[in-house]
Design a protein around this motif. Structure first.
Motif, mmCIF file in Angstrom:
data_model
loop_
_atom_site.group_PDB
_atom_site.id
_atom_site.type_symbol
_atom_site.label_atom_id
_atom_site.label_comp_id
_atom_site.label_asym_id
_atom_site.label_seq_id
_atom_site.Cartn_x
_atom_site.Cartn_y
_atom_site.Cartn_z
ATOM 1 N N LEU A 367 0.825 -1.207 0.000
ATOM 2 C CA LEU A 367 0.000 0.000 0.000
ATOM 3 C C LEU A 367 0.863 1.261 0.000
ATOM 4 O O LEU A 367 0.494 2.267 -0.611
ATOM 5 C CB LEU A 367 -0.941 0.002 1.191
ATOM 6 C CG LEU A 367 -2.058 -1.057 1.178
ATOM 7 C CD1 LEU A 367 -2.994 -0.867 2.362
ATOM 8 C CD2 LEU A 367 -2.836 -1.007 -0.118
ATOM 9 N N SER A 368 2.004 1.223 0.692
ATOM 10 C CA SER A 368 2.888 2.394 0.700
ATOM 11 C C SER A 368 3.430 2.671 -0.696
ATOM 12 O O SER A 368 3.503 3.830 -1.124
ATOM 13 C CB SER A 368 4.037 2.176 1.690
ATOM 14 O OG SER A 368 3.555 2.052 3.012
ATOM 15 N N VAL A 369 3.810 1.607 -1.413
ATOM 16 C CA VAL A 369 4.263 1.784 -2.796
ATOM 17 C C VAL A 369 3.117 2.289 -3.667
ATOM 18 O O VAL A 369 3.311 3.184 -4.514
ATOM 19 C CB VAL A 369 4.831 0.464 -3.346
ATOM 20 C CG1 VAL A 369 5.102 0.578 -4.842
ATOM 21 C CG2 VAL A 369 6.111 0.081 -2.607
ATOM 22 N N SER A 370 1.905 1.755 -3.474
ATOM 23 C CA SER A 370 0.750 2.202 -4.262
ATOM 24 C C SER A 370 0.453 3.676 -4.007
ATOM 25 O O SER A 370 0.168 4.434 -4.945
ATOM 26 C CB SER A 370 -0.479 1.354 -3.914
ATOM 27 O OG SER A 370 -0.250 -0.012 -4.180
ATOM 28 N N ILE A 371 0.523 4.072 -2.756
ATOM 29 C CA ILE A 371 0.278 5.480 -2.408
ATOM 30 C C ILE A 371 1.347 6.375 -3.022
ATOM 31 O O ILE A 371 1.056 7.474 -3.525
ATOM 32 C CB ILE A 371 0.222 5.640 -0.884
ATOM 33 C CG1 ILE A 371 -1.022 4.931 -0.324
ATOM 34 C CG2 ILE A 371 0.219 7.106 -0.475
ATOM 35 C CD1 ILE A 371 -0.994 4.749 1.175
ATOM 36 N N THR A 372 2.597 5.901 -3.008
ATOM 37 C CA THR A 372 3.680 6.686 -3.600
ATOM 38 C C THR A 372 3.456 6.884 -5.099
ATOM 39 O O THR A 372 3.613 8.002 -5.624
ATOM 40 C CB THR A 372 5.027 5.982 -3.356
ATOM 41 O OG1 THR A 372 5.236 5.812 -1.946
ATOM 42 C CG2 THR A 372 6.180 6.792 -3.941
ATOM 43 N N PHE A 373 3.084 5.822 -5.816
ATOM 44 C CA PHE A 373 2.812 5.940 -7.252
ATOM 45 C C PHE A 373 1.588 6.813 -7.511
ATOM 46 O O PHE A 373 1.562 7.596 -8.483
ATOM 47 C CB PHE A 373 2.620 4.558 -7.872
ATOM 48 C CG PHE A 373 3.906 3.900 -8.270
ATOM 49 C CD1 PHE A 373 4.605 4.320 -9.393
ATOM 50 C CD2 PHE A 373 4.435 2.870 -7.526
ATOM 51 C CE1 PHE A 373 5.804 3.735 -9.763
ATOM 52 C CE2 PHE A 373 5.633 2.258 -7.882
ATOM 53 C CZ PHE A 373 6.321 2.692 -8.997
ATOM 54 N N SER A 374 0.579 6.718 -6.663
ATOM 55 C CA SER A 374 -0.601 7.573 -6.833
ATOM 56 C C SER A 374 -0.235 9.036 -6.684
ATOM 57 O O SER A 374 -0.676 9.889 -7.468
ATOM 58 C CB SER A 374 -1.672 7.192 -5.809
ATOM 59 O OG SER A 374 -2.100 5.860 -5.990
ATOM 60 N N GLU A 448 -8.939 -1.213 1.761
ATOM 61 C CA GLU A 448 -7.696 -0.731 1.170
ATOM 62 C C GLU A 448 -7.934 0.501 0.301
ATOM 63 O O GLU A 448 -7.086 1.405 0.244
ATOM 64 C CB GLU A 448 -7.051 -1.844 0.353
ATOM 65 C CG GLU A 448 -6.602 -3.034 1.191
ATOM 66 C CD GLU A 448 -5.980 -4.114 0.342
ATOM 67 O OE1 GLU A 448 -5.929 -3.930 -0.884
ATOM 68 O OE2 GLU A 448 -5.540 -5.131 0.911
ATOM 69 N N THR A 449 -9.080 0.537 -0.390
ATOM 70 C CA THR A 449 -9.377 1.688 -1.250
ATOM 71 C C THR A 449 -9.446 2.971 -0.442
ATOM 72 O O THR A 449 -8.875 4.000 -0.827
ATOM 73 C CB THR A 449 -10.712 1.461 -1.990
ATOM 74 O OG1 THR A 449 -10.630 0.266 -2.753
ATOM 75 C CG2 THR A 449 -11.023 2.647 -2.895
ATOM 76 N N GLY A 450 -10.146 2.933 0.678
ATOM 77 C CA GLY A 450 -10.240 4.115 1.527
ATOM 78 C C GLY A 450 -8.884 4.565 2.040
ATOM 79 O O GLY A 450 -8.592 5.766 2.092
ATOM 80 N N THR A 451 -8.027 3.598 2.398
ATOM 81 C CA THR A 451 -6.689 3.945 2.883
ATOM 82 C C THR A 451 -5.878 4.628 1.790
ATOM 83 O O THR A 451 -5.225 5.651 2.027
ATOM 84 C CB THR A 451 -5.967 2.684 3.378
ATOM 85 O OG1 THR A 451 -6.695 2.108 4.457
ATOM 86 C CG2 THR A 451 -4.563 3.016 3.845
ATOM 87 N N ILE A 452 -5.894 4.073 0.574
ATOM 88 C CA ILE A 452 -5.100 4.650 -0.521
ATOM 89 C C ILE A 452 -5.605 6.049 -0.868
ATOM 90 O O ILE A 452 -4.808 6.990 -1.038
ATOM 91 C CB ILE A 452 -5.145 3.720 -1.744
ATOM 92 C CG1 ILE A 452 -4.413 2.407 -1.445
ATOM 93 C CG2 ILE A 452 -4.529 4.410 -2.957
ATOM 94 C CD1 ILE A 452 -4.505 1.386 -2.570
ATOM 95 N N VAL A 453 -6.910 6.228 -0.983
ATOM 96 C CA VAL A 453 -7.462 7.532 -1.363
ATOM 97 C C VAL A 453 -7.154 8.585 -0.310
ATOM 98 O O VAL A 453 -6.664 9.688 -0.620
ATOM 99 C CB VAL A 453 -8.984 7.419 -1.592
ATOM 100 C CG1 VAL A 453 -9.601 8.800 -1.778
ATOM 101 C CG2 VAL A 453 -9.285 6.540 -2.791
#
Length: 581
Positions: A367-374, A448-453
């Motif tokens: 999730l940290s990598v996903s957030i970084t790319f977002s 997970e969606t709520g966390t990333i957004v």
């Protein structure tokens, strides 16, 4: 010629020709350059440089001391907790020593081990430390906390089994003065100092309570030889009552454990002969009691423990105590990677339904990598726009980028809950315009969606600012030159502009990733069960379960993972290429 000149001329006249030449060239007789005060120039420069270094150090010393005291020291202390296990050997040292020779294949330990545990636990219960020991062992075996808590309440009853018969033999055993006169090394009697030192050491390692009294105590050497268990138990009582409680031990009746120790000594082999040869204070009372020893029940501490809780007859209880009787243990790190020690000392994975931390570590990294790319995908165009717009417009837009910093983190997170939940604004809008049915609302919150957004929104400025600062330094003429050579807009951007912005991408990515991997407030609020991070478990163990050792072990592993990723990033991208403008 002035007097000064005359004096200088006279001194030159008395110097040798070599010395006169050296002074004329500001060098000594060995050819070394001299400073204005006549000292060698090299030594003078070194002294000046040393003074500058000391002055510079004194300027930063307060900040350095503050960082060491309030930041480095607490972190080191928490990291040491990940392997610290001193509570077990400090609380029950005699039991740990007795268990060292115990073979689990022989079954539950014998009476001697139970006796050691009884005296250790009695002192720990008086110091209110036995529950902490139970809590520590409960991390490894469920039920240990309640076992120690319930047994601690019944320790007095075990001692009363032997106290009442002793007082029936003679009422003198009910008098505090009787015990003190029997045990104290007064009237010039030599003291059993080793017994006193051992009791003081146990007290120091067991409790950090402030000492209210100043009473020191050491048993008489001859009574320690005749009644070794009683001398040890009474010394523990005297030290605790005198130092911790601040009581006068000459007026305090000893603990029930002291009576149990006396019963053990009276029933020991050869005790009658030793007591018959003793002629010190209380000798007549001892002989009278030894003569009636048959009226005292045979000491069976093991039965007392089993009566208090049948779990003391479980082999697993003792295996856990033996396995975690060392001062330093890998147990916290094993638990942090869903592993555990086996009864034979090996290591195995926990049952599948108890494995949680490896999944949380993987989820945290993913999730940290996903957030970084977002943040990169959203932040790069914004930074590019800010860097290429006129200054007046870009400054206005930059204020909008910084605006989230002026809003509370909880307010921003709560706003996303209002927007994304199934009965929230976005779902209501989609249902109202017919895109979704009322039964088909999207689940975008507490997962997970709520966390990333939510975290992308929170961390986006930390990506935009480094990118903007680097892009602002890129000369626009580079793109115009590429286009004049025939490159398309995309080719000019990809081959010229993008490589020049990579240092900003690196700085922003590292900043966002490090912040994301340690976040726990936002995942706790919007992550539900599938969107929480490992940091949420660390916070739980620190504030709720109070398992600081496991929390520290999780923190060490997380730190190690970050350092490994940092090393890999340095090898691939190069940390020297990371810039903030």
């Amino acid at each position: 010629m002035s007097p000064t000149d005359a004096t200088a001329h006279g001194s030159l006249a008395t110097d040798s020709p070599a010395e006169q030449a050296a002074k004329a060239s500001n060098t000594d007789s060995r050819g070394r350059l001299l400073a204005a005060d006549g000292t060698p120039l090299k030594a003078s420069l070194a002294r000046a440089l040393r003074r500058e270094k000391i002055r510079a150090f004194m300027l930063v010393a307060p900040l350095l001391f503050f960082i060491l005291l309030t930041f480095v020291a607490p972190i080191v202390d928490m990291l040491l907790r990940s392997i610290d296990n001193e509570i077990v050997p400090n609380t029950i040292p005699g039991t740990v020593e007795a268990l060292a020779d115990w073979d689990p294949s022989s079954g539950v330990p014998d009476e001697n081990v139970f006796r050691a545990l009884y005296f250790d636990m009695f002192l720990a219960a008086e110091a209110k430390e036995h529950t902490r020991l139970g809590s520590r062992l409960n991390y490894e075996e469920s039920g240990m906390a309640s076992l120690f808590r319930s047994t601690g309440r019944d320790l007095d009853d075990i001692g009363d089994t032997y106290k009442d018969p002793l007082e029936d033999i003679s009422k003198d055993w009910d008098e505090a003065a009787t015990w003190y006169n029997l045990m104290a090394a007064g009237d010039g009697r030599p003291a059993a100092q080793a017994v006193a030192d051992a009791a003081r050491l146990r007290l120091d390692t067991l409790t950090d309570d402030p000492r209210e009294g100043t009473t020191d105590f050491a048993p008489a050497a001859e009574i320690a030889e005749v009644l070794p268990n009683t001398a040890r138990a009474y010394t523990d009582f005297a030290m605790f009552a005198g130092f911790i409680d601040g009581d006068d031990i000459r007026e305090e009746e000893p603990w029930e454990a002291v009576f149990a120790a006396l019963a053990i000594d009276l029933q020991a082999e050869g005790s009658t002969a030793r007591i018959g040869q003793y002629d010190g204070p209380g000798g007549a009372l001892l002989k009278e009691t030894a003569a009636a020893v048959d009226t005292i029940p045979a000491v069976d501490i093991k039965s007392g423990f089993l009566a208090a809780d049948e779990d003391w007859d479980a082999l697993e209880t003792w295996q856990v105590m033996k396995a975690y009787s060392v001062e330093y243990t890998p147990g916290y790190f094993l638990a942090a990677v869903d592993m555990q020690k086996t009864t034979d000392g090996g290591i195995e994975m926990k049952p599948a339904d108890e494995q949680i931390y490896l999944l949380l570590f993987w989820r945290t990294l993913l999730l940290s990598v996903s957030i970084t790319f977002s943040c990169l995908l959203l932040g790069y165009p914004i930074a590019f726009l800010l860097a290429n717009l006129p200054m007046r417009v870009s400054n206005l837009l930059l204020i909008l980028v910084l605006l989230p910093f002026w809003t509370s983190l909880l307010v921003r997170t709560s706003s996303w809950i209002v927007l994304l939940q199934q009965q929230g604004v976005i779902n209501d809008t989609l249902v109202a315009i017919g895109i979704l049915s009322d039964d088909g609302r999207l689940e975008m919150m507490f997962n997970e969606t709520g966390t990333i957004v939510a975290m992308t929104h929170i961390l986006l400025p930390f990506m935009i600012l480094p990118l903007y600062s680097v892009m602002k330094t890129i000369n626009p003429s580079y793109l115009r030159a590429a286009k004049s050579l025939g490159a398309t807009d995309f080719t000019a951007f990809w081959r010229v502009y993008f490589p020049l912005s990579v240092p900003g991408i690196g700085a922003g990515a590292i900043l966002v990733f490090i912040l994301a991997i340690g976040y726990y407030i936002t995942p706790e609020l919007v992550g539900g069960t599938s969107g929480i991070f490992i940091s949420n478990r660390i916070a739980y163990h620190i504030s709720s379960s109070l398992n600081w050792g496991l929390a520290a072990a999780l923190g060490v592993i997380l730190l190690g993972a970050v350092l490994i990723l940092y090393w890999a990033y340095d090898r691939i991208v190069g940390i020297d290429n990371v810039k903030l403008g």
